[in-house]
Design an enzyme around this catalytic site. Sequence first.
Site, PDB file in Angstrom:
ATOM      1  N   CYS A 116      41.970  42.910  45.630  1.00  0.00           N
ATOM      2  CA  CYS A 116      43.065  43.845  45.422  1.00  0.00           C
ATOM      3  C   CYS A 116      43.217  43.955  43.907  1.00  0.00           C
ATOM      4  O   CYS A 116      42.236  43.763  43.188  1.00  0.00           O
ATOM      5  CB  CYS A 116      44.346  43.401  46.135  1.00  0.00           C
ATOM      6  SG  CYS A 116      44.876  41.712  45.765  1.00  0.00           S
ATOM      7  N   GLU A 117      44.395  44.233  43.421  1.00  0.00           N
ATOM      8  CA  GLU A 117      44.535  44.411  41.978  1.00  0.00           C
ATOM      9  C   GLU A 117      44.184  43.139  41.207  1.00  0.00           C
ATOM     10  O   GLU A 117      43.412  43.167  40.261  1.00  0.00           O
ATOM     11  CB  GLU A 117      45.958  44.860  41.638  1.00  0.00           C
ATOM     12  CG  GLU A 117      46.143  45.203  40.174  1.00  0.00           C
ATOM     13  CD  GLU A 117      47.502  45.817  39.881  1.00  0.00           C
ATOM     14  OE1 GLU A 117      47.675  46.272  38.738  1.00  0.00           O
ATOM     15  OE2 GLU A 117      48.395  45.844  40.764  1.00  0.00           O
TER      16      GLU A 117
END
Length: 186
Positions: A116-117
């Site tokens: 994810c980020e």
Amino acid sequence: TSHTSTIAQQAKSDNISCTRKAFTSILCESQIPFHLDENNTNDQFPRITAQTLQRILRDELHKDHYESYCIIDCRFEYEFKGGHVTNALNISSREELEQEFIQTSKKGPILLIFHCEFSSYRGPMMASHLRNCDRMINYDNYPDLYYPDILILDGGYKGFFDEYPNLCFPRKYVGMDSSENLTSRD
């Protein structure tokens, strides 16, 4: 957990497990460098560095042991559209994940790489959900799974983009909390 058991029961009743092959982990044999993050109690998955992912993308580091690899970007769609690792698949819900990997048969073994980020919550959570579904469907095949080798990209998209923007498309980084996108979040 009740959602996971529903998926597993549905998959078993649809005979998904009868038509697919489960595999034993070959991660150690593959010589793909990985490490465990002992400070992270959210997940127990091995992690790879941005450099290792770059070697998988450019040098096909996985090829000797895996049929293919799949990079699963668990960020929101606006983050993904704002920039993502080349060839990554944007899956941000459990339903999409199950549709892509549980309800659809894949030729394997496949190396899965979640992120994810920052790879601190959404990526590991989705990896854990897939593992739970896989474990329930393959209960009778223990320890084999459809996807025994799941990795987390350490540092997430942000870390990868900082080191290898040329392997991202478009060559941009849009954070989850970017002000222009706060209204488009579900």
